[in-house]
Design an enzyme around this catalytic site. Structure first.
Site, PDB file in Angstrom:
ATOM      1  N   ASN A  46     -18.243   7.797 -33.081  1.00 23.22           N
ATOM      2  CA  ASN A  46     -18.115   9.200 -33.401  1.00 23.22           C
ATOM      3  C   ASN A  46     -16.634   9.506 -33.644  1.00 23.22           C
ATOM      4  OD1 ASN A  46     -17.780  12.131 -32.895  1.00 23.22           O
ATOM      5  ND2 ASN A  46     -19.975  12.046 -32.497  1.00 23.22           N
ATOM      6  N   HIS A  57     -20.534  11.400 -37.299  1.00 20.89           N
ATOM      7  CA  HIS A  57     -21.242  10.887 -36.125  1.00 20.89           C
ATOM      8  C   HIS A  57     -21.227   9.363 -36.166  1.00 20.89           C
ATOM      9  CE1 HIS A  57     -23.853  14.658 -35.098  1.00 20.89           C
ATOM     10  NE2 HIS A  57     -22.601  14.981 -35.410  1.00 20.89           N
ATOM     11  N   GLU A  59     -23.446   6.960 -36.074  1.00 21.98           N
ATOM     12  CA  GLU A  59     -24.367   6.242 -36.960  1.00 21.98           C
ATOM     13  C   GLU A  59     -23.965   6.378 -38.427  1.00 21.98           C
ATOM     14  OE1 GLU A  59     -26.669   7.913 -33.392  1.00 21.98           O
ATOM     15  OE2 GLU A  59     -25.102   8.622 -34.754  1.00 21.98           O
ATOM     16  N   CYS A  84     -29.319  12.204 -33.698  1.00 19.48           N
ATOM     17  CA  CYS A  84     -29.605  13.580 -34.096  1.00 19.48           C
ATOM     18  C   CYS A  84     -30.371  13.583 -35.423  1.00 19.48           C
ATOM     19  CB  CYS A  84     -28.296  14.357 -34.230  1.00 19.48           C
ATOM     20  SG  CYS A  84     -27.321  13.880 -35.677  1.00 19.48           S
ATOM     21  N   CYS A  87     -28.359  11.879 -38.338  1.00 18.15           N
ATOM     22  CA  CYS A  87     -28.284  10.423 -38.234  1.00 18.15           C
ATOM     23  C   CYS A  87     -29.660   9.782 -38.400  1.00 18.15           C
ATOM     24  CB  CYS A  87     -27.636  10.038 -36.918  1.00 18.15           C
ATOM     25  SG  CYS A  87     -25.914  10.628 -36.839  1.00 18.15           S
ATOM     26  N   ASP A 147     -20.430  19.381 -30.552  1.00 18.71           N
ATOM     27  CA  ASP A 147     -20.952  18.209 -31.250  1.00 18.71           C
ATOM     28  C   ASP A 147     -22.424  18.374 -31.588  1.00 18.71           C
ATOM     29  OD1 ASP A 147     -20.414  15.459 -32.238  1.00 18.71           O
ATOM     30  OD2 ASP A 147     -21.951  14.930 -30.771  1.00 18.71           O
TER      31      ASP A 147
END
Length: 159
Positions: A46, A57, A59, A84, A87, A147
């Site tokens: 991140n 993020h 990923e 999330c 991602c 975030d």
């Protein structure tokens, strides 16, 4: 290499990435993309705080680092935390068939969407990942809320 071994390699790299982000003052979430033979294709962490990019993020950073590829459908994506919606969507878009998660107790992302798209979701329930996120959320609640898109808390503690 067995799938379980690939999953473990991927998670170890993801945890290293999460710790790197934490050491940089960022959010401790890491990710890795691994081939079926256990070869690490790319890794990322991140970078929202470090770069000022709200889409950075772990990923998405990891997938960006992988560059252009034609073998997404053979790879495993690991993340120290349940992905999330953004991602998860990136994994769906790239047709990544397997997502390995370090934990989902501190945050439950869109595992349901991944599963609905036929992506195998493996939760390792890794206590290192749980403790890392619990400690971070406890010490940096405002940054964590930012975030995951929660509005700031009012003086009375409500949103």
């Amino acid at each position: 290499m067995t799938q379980d071994q690939v999953d473990r390699v991927a998670m170890e790299v993801a945890i290293e990435q999460a710790l790197e982000s934490l050491s940089e003052g960022g959010i401790p979430i890491g990710s890795a993309l691994v081939a079926p033979d256990g070869r690490v294709i790319s890794a990322g962490h991140n970078l929202r705080v470090q770069s000022g990019d709200s889409t950075a993020h772990a990923e998405t950073v990891c997938i960006r680092h992988a560059g252009r590829r034609r073998d997404w459908h053979t790879l495993t994506l690991a993340s120290t935390l349940s992905p999330c919606a953004m991602c998860s969507g990136t994994a769906v878009l790239h047709r990544i068939p397997r997502v390995v998660i370090g934990e989902n107790t501190t945050f439950l992302g869109r595992e349901d969407w991944l599963g609905a798209e036929g992506i195998a979701v493996v939760n390792l329930n890794d206590p290192r990942c749980v403790e890392m996120m619990r400690a971070f959320i406890s010490s940096r609640r405002e940054l964590w809320d930012e975030d995951i898109g929660l509005p700031p808390r009012r003086a009375d503690g409500d949103r």
